[in-house]
Write an enzyme that holds these catalytic residues in place. Structure first.
Site, mmCIF file in Angstrom:
data_model
loop_
_atom_site.group_PDB
_atom_site.id
_atom_site.type_symbol
_atom_site.label_atom_id
_atom_site.label_comp_id
_atom_site.label_asym_id
_atom_site.label_seq_id
_atom_site.Cartn_x
_atom_site.Cartn_y
_atom_site.Cartn_z
ATOM 1 N N GLY A 152 1.376 6.414 -3.337
ATOM 2 C CA GLY A 152 0.721 5.758 -2.306
ATOM 3 C C GLY A 152 1.645 6.247 -1.075
ATOM 4 O O GLY A 152 2.762 6.409 -1.236
ATOM 5 N N CYS A 153 1.030 6.252 0.200
ATOM 6 C CA CYS A 153 1.731 6.460 1.282
ATOM 7 C C CYS A 153 3.066 5.416 1.721
ATOM 8 O O CYS A 153 4.083 5.729 1.859
ATOM 9 C CB CYS A 153 0.742 6.710 2.548
ATOM 10 S SG CYS A 153 -0.151 5.131 2.906
ATOM 11 N N TYR A 154 2.536 4.074 1.844
ATOM 12 C CA TYR A 154 3.453 3.056 2.060
ATOM 13 C C TYR A 154 4.455 3.127 0.956
ATOM 14 O O TYR A 154 5.944 2.946 1.201
ATOM 15 C CB TYR A 154 2.894 1.613 1.915
ATOM 16 C CG TYR A 154 2.279 1.136 2.855
ATOM 17 C CD1 TYR A 154 2.904 1.334 4.192
ATOM 18 C CD2 TYR A 154 0.843 0.743 2.963
ATOM 19 C CE1 TYR A 154 2.016 0.951 5.646
ATOM 20 C CE2 TYR A 154 0.050 0.315 4.357
ATOM 21 C CZ TYR A 154 0.712 0.478 5.368
ATOM 22 O OH TYR A 154 0.255 0.395 6.578
ATOM 23 N N SER A 157 7.529 5.937 1.669
ATOM 24 C CA SER A 157 8.122 5.334 2.691
ATOM 25 C C SER A 157 9.206 4.016 2.347
ATOM 26 O O SER A 157 10.124 4.038 2.966
ATOM 27 C CB SER A 157 7.201 4.865 3.865
ATOM 28 O OG SER A 157 6.677 3.593 3.712
#
Length: 351
Positions: A152-154, A157
């Site tokens: 996932g993107c979160y 990060s």
């Protein structure tokens, strides 16, 4: 040339995959699916790609696994969770390699999946077979896999900044706090009141507090790195930009510094840890001096920016990152895994 198909090519992540693969030197885009746009060419649905002859010729089709297996060797699934597994199962049986952008194969536990996604896992027998597609961490496993679960993107990060520090035992596995702000495209291409322009513009708000679904994969990977169960505090926010994520992490050093000498020593250890882990990574930018992560510097790229500061007042290590939620946080990272899987230069199609 590898023959590539994209299932669900009309969403934001699917569109980004189309953009990247149309220009990829070793990929031939042979099939794109969308029930809504079946029969229309890629150029008709996405006029921005009209200069590509392939986009003018290739038409969207209905998603049929038996046909896709004949058209492509590698299939990207840009579908919602729960739906992706329905295509992964037959496509794997017919010999395709799968790169899944949904959450269906990111977790190793079907019970955790049910806890966070509120339904039974549609293909639990495949979880042990899937590889978490974070290239900087699982490069060797990706190269040998037939089922790759793009993170996932979160989580991207959070994990890329934190994992090296946990593995080096420079930070405690307890008390980790992550605050993230994301552009509206992270919600996907859908018509819901919360994501209309008037609702999002000139507005910033938290959501999914205190249990965002991405917590499941974040804590899974942090726990593996730490060797003990890890629970973190994570708060996502929606901000009025099209794309991009900025994440700020508050971490407790394993050894608390009490004076200037201790501060300098820890600073050197953190810098050395990041440099040894990411110094040769093509898509990780370690910022130096006064520079701090900024979404405008990563938008449209497969890069993640990482910077850090030690706060002598609180004794905390503050680490910050920025990335494009549709590229490094989704489609770009998936293409990076494609390159690894196929033995292409890892930067192909991504620079």
């Amino acid at each position: 040339m590898k023959k590539i198909a994209i299932v669900g090519a009309s969403g934001y992540s699917g569109e980004e995959l189309v953009r990247l693969l149309l220009s990829h030197p070793h990929a031939e885009l042979t099939a794109v699916t969308s029930r809504q746009y079946a029969g229309q060419t890629v150029a008709q649905v996405f006029p921005k790609f009209g200069s590509h002859s392939r986009a003018r010729a290739l038409r969207f089709s209905e998603p049929k696994p038996e046909l896709l297996a004949k058209q492509a060797e590698v299939v990207f699934l840009a579908l919602p969770h729960g739906v992706a597994a329905e295509f992964a199962v037959p496509l794997l049986q017919m010999g395709c390699h799968i790169i899944d952008l949904s959450a269906d194969f990111r977790l190793r536990s079907a019970a955790v999946y049910k806890d966070f996604y509120a339904h039974d896992h549609p293909a639990p027998d495949l979880l042990a077979r899937a590889v978490y597609g974070l290239p900087e961490l699982y490069r060797a496993e990706i190269a040998k896999s037939t089922l790759i679960a793009a993170p996932g993107c979160y989580p991207t990060s959070v994990l890329l900044p934190v994992l090296p520090l946990l593995k080096a035992r420079l930070i405690k596995s307890t008390g980790i706090i992550a605050n993230s702000l994301s552009g509206v495209s992270g919600a996907g291409r859908k018509v819901e009141a919360d994501y209309l322009f008037v609702e999002c513009n000139e507005s910033a708000r938290p959501y999914a507090v205190p249990k965002h679904r991405h917590l499941s994969e974040i804590e899974q990977e942090l726990s593996i790195a730490a060797g003990v169960p890890v629970t973190i505090q994570f708060t996502p926010h929606l901000i009025p930009i099209n794309r991009g994520i900025i994440t700020t992490l508050y971490l407790a050093p394993e050894q608390h510094f009490t004076d200037a000498r201790g501060l300098e020593q820890l600073a050197g250890q953190v810098a050395a840890c990041y440099q040894s882990t990411y110094g040769n990574e093509p898509f990780v930018r370690l910022l130096e001096g006064k520079a701090l992560p900024d979404t405008k510097n990563v938008a449209g790229t497969n890069a993640i920016e990482i910077a850090w500061r030690l706060d002598p007042r609180t004794g905390r290590l503050v680490v910050m990152s920025s990335l494009d939620n549709l590229v490094k946080g989704a489609s770009g990272q998936a293409v990076q895994s494609l390159n690894i899987l196929c033995g292409f230069p890892e930067t192909d199609g991504l620079m």
